[in-house]
Design a protein around this motif. Sequence first.
Motif, PDB file in Angstrom:
ATOM      1  N   ILE A   1      24.933  47.431  53.929  1.00 34.89           N
ATOM      2  CA  ILE A   1      23.664  46.695  53.214  1.00 34.89           C
ATOM      3  C   ILE A   1      24.014  45.134  52.513  1.00 34.89           C
ATOM      4  O   ILE A   1      23.276  44.583  51.882  1.00 34.89           O
ATOM      5  N   SER A   2      25.305  45.075  52.639  1.00 35.19           N
ATOM      6  CA  SER A   2      25.954  43.687  52.201  1.00 35.19           C
ATOM      7  C   SER A   2      25.473  42.494  52.935  1.00 35.19           C
ATOM      8  O   SER A   2      25.413  41.324  52.468  1.00 35.19           O
ATOM      9  N   ASN A   3      25.339  42.677  54.296  1.00 38.93           N
ATOM     10  CA  ASN A   3      25.036  41.541  55.095  1.00 38.93           C
ATOM     11  C   ASN A   3      23.618  41.781  55.656  1.00 38.93           C
ATOM     12  O   ASN A   3      23.032  42.839  56.435  1.00 38.93           O
ATOM     13  N   LYS A   4      22.713  41.104  55.253  1.00 38.74           N
ATOM     14  CA  LYS A   4      21.301  41.231  55.574  1.00 38.74           C
ATOM     15  C   LYS A   4      20.902  41.429  56.836  1.00 38.74           C
ATOM     16  O   LYS A   4      20.146  42.284  57.427  1.00 38.74           O
ATOM     17  N   LEU A   5      21.652  40.511  57.956  1.00 42.29           N
ATOM     18  CA  LEU A   5      20.924  40.643  59.224  1.00 42.29           C
ATOM     19  C   LEU A   5      21.773  41.783  59.835  1.00 42.29           C
ATOM     20  O   LEU A   5      21.132  42.489  60.700  1.00 42.29           O
ATOM     21  N   ASP A   6      22.943  42.187  59.390  1.00 45.36           N
ATOM     22  CA  ASP A   6      23.366  43.473  60.073  1.00 45.36           C
ATOM     23  C   ASP A   6      22.683  44.698  59.312  1.00 45.36           C
ATOM     24  O   ASP A   6      22.241  45.690  60.209  1.00 45.36           O
ATOM     25  N   LEU A   7      22.112  44.624  58.298  1.00 38.88           N
ATOM     26  CA  LEU A   7      21.232  45.689  57.616  1.00 38.88           C
ATOM     27  C   LEU A   7      20.008  45.743  58.501  1.00 38.88           C
ATOM     28  O   LEU A   7      19.573  46.706  58.985  1.00 38.88           O
ATOM     29  N   ILE A   8      19.266  44.651  58.846  1.00 37.84           N
ATOM     30  CA  ILE A   8      18.019  44.505  59.538  1.00 37.84           C
ATOM     31  C   ILE A   8      18.329  45.109  61.044  1.00 37.84           C
ATOM     32  O   ILE A   8      17.604  45.891  61.577  1.00 37.84           O
ATOM     33  N   LYS A   9      19.323  44.778  61.670  1.00 38.90           N
ATOM     34  CA  LYS A   9      19.611  45.021  62.973  1.00 38.90           C
ATOM     35  C   LYS A   9      20.117  46.785  62.878  1.00 38.90           C
ATOM     36  O   LYS A   9      19.611  47.455  63.962  1.00 38.90           O
ATOM     37  N   ALA A  10      20.746  47.141  61.944  1.00 36.48           N
ATOM     38  CA  ALA A  10      20.778  48.638  61.695  1.00 36.48           C
ATOM     39  C   ALA A  10      19.619  49.493  61.762  1.00 36.48           C
ATOM     40  O   ALA A  10      19.301  50.217  62.331  1.00 36.48           O
ATOM     41  N   ILE A  11      18.738  48.959  60.934  1.00 36.22           N
ATOM     42  CA  ILE A  11      17.385  49.807  60.496  1.00 36.22           C
ATOM     43  C   ILE A  11      16.753  49.681  61.785  1.00 36.22           C
ATOM     44  O   ILE A  11      16.032  50.368  62.395  1.00 36.22           O
ATOM     45  N   SER A  12      16.438  48.314  62.702  1.00 38.02           N
ATOM     46  CA  SER A  12      15.788  48.295  63.733  1.00 38.02           C
ATOM     47  C   SER A  12      16.650  49.108  64.822  1.00 38.02           C
ATOM     48  O   SER A  12      15.657  49.623  65.667  1.00 38.02           O
ATOM     49  N   SER A  13      17.706  49.142  64.913  1.00 41.41           N
ATOM     50  CA  SER A  13      18.292  50.006  66.018  1.00 41.41           C
ATOM     51  C   SER A  13      17.859  51.652  65.773  1.00 41.41           C
ATOM     52  O   SER A  13      17.442  52.346  66.680  1.00 41.41           O
ATOM     53  N   CYS A  14      17.694  52.077  64.510  1.00 37.87           N
ATOM     54  CA  CYS A  14      17.481  53.526  63.931  1.00 37.87           C
ATOM     55  C   CYS A  14      15.717  53.564  64.479  1.00 37.87           C
ATOM     56  O   CYS A  14      15.676  54.529  65.047  1.00 37.87           O
ATOM     57  N   ARG A  15      15.129  52.634  64.112  1.00 39.85           N
ATOM     58  CA  ARG A  15      13.839  52.673  64.453  1.00 39.85           C
ATOM     59  C   ARG A  15      13.653  52.686  66.017  1.00 39.85           C
ATOM     60  O   ARG A  15      12.665  53.556  66.636  1.00 39.85           O
ATOM     61  N   ASN A  16      14.153  51.921  66.791  1.00 41.04           N
ATOM     62  CA  ASN A  16      14.062  51.916  68.252  1.00 41.04           C
ATOM     63  C   ASN A  16      14.513  53.180  68.846  1.00 41.04           C
ATOM     64  O   ASN A  16      13.904  54.030  69.884  1.00 41.04           O
ATOM     65  N   LYS A  17      15.544  53.794  68.361  1.00 43.20           N
ATOM     66  CA  LYS A  17      15.981  55.321  68.789  1.00 43.20           C
ATOM     67  C   LYS A  17      14.936  56.247  68.522  1.00 43.20           C
ATOM     68  O   LYS A  17      14.875  57.052  69.109  1.00 43.20           O
ATOM     69  N   ARG A  18      14.399  56.220  67.237  1.00 44.41           N
ATOM     70  CA  ARG A  18      13.182  57.142  66.957  1.00 44.41           C
ATOM     71  C   ARG A  18      11.932  56.913  67.952  1.00 44.41           C
ATOM     72  O   ARG A  18      11.351  57.777  68.254  1.00 44.41           O
ATOM     73  N   ILE A  19      11.503  55.830  68.282  1.00 45.71           N
ATOM     74  CA  ILE A  19      10.628  55.633  69.211  1.00 45.71           C
ATOM     75  C   ILE A  19      10.799  56.094  70.594  1.00 45.71           C
ATOM     76  O   ILE A  19      10.163  56.695  71.282  1.00 45.71           O
ATOM     77  N   GLU A  20      12.290  55.752  71.129  1.00 45.86           N
ATOM     78  CA  GLU A  20      12.738  56.417  72.245  1.00 45.86           C
ATOM     79  C   GLU A  20      12.717  57.937  72.309  1.00 45.86           C
ATOM     80  O   GLU A  20      12.343  58.704  73.241  1.00 45.86           O
ATOM     81  N   PHE A  21      13.149  58.446  71.262  1.00 42.59           N
ATOM     82  CA  PHE A  21      13.034  59.961  71.229  1.00 42.59           C
ATOM     83  C   PHE A  21      11.829  60.614  71.142  1.00 42.59           C
ATOM     84  O   PHE A  21      11.750  61.457  72.087  1.00 42.59           O
TER      85      PHE A  21
END
Length: 163
Positions: free
Chosen positions: A98-118
């Motif tokens: 969570i120290s790098n905002k862009l990396d945090l946003i990308k990580a959460i976005s990846s989790c969301r995309n995986k949930r949608i695909e699932f």
Amino acid sequence: MFFQTQEERLQNRYIELLSVCASFSNLFSDSYVPFLYYRTHENIFCEAFEAINVARDDISIDAKKENIGIGLKTFLHSNGRTFQKIAEFDKHTKTIDISNKLDLIKAISSCRNKRIEFAKNVHNLDYLIYHLTTREDHKLLIFEQPMSMIDIDNLKINKSTTT
């Protein structure tokens, strides 16, 4: 979207069930804003549209009908300018930096995309939408939006509102 493509009798049944539920609001509150418990909303939607209720599966959708997955949300309208939680990623909090905002946003976005695909894969769905029932004084309003994947490669932070 979904609502407009349903038979008129199903649309009318949905509106009727929502109206009946909203008419009981004064039993719970003095507010003019109708009360609509999210589990009640899920059941009303599935009953009215002859959809399958998958809300207890803890995935991105709450209902499905044919090849369409529907994420159901209900919240206060707030002049149409409100931020609402669409998913929780508690299981991932220990593995996300969570120290790098862009990396945090990308990580959460990846989790969301995986949930949608699932959800799409498990239920063999072609299309996912959000069906929103927002509430304001004496009214329930219905909106629908696509449940789109996030384009992670093109994410960027335009402006920071925190320090």
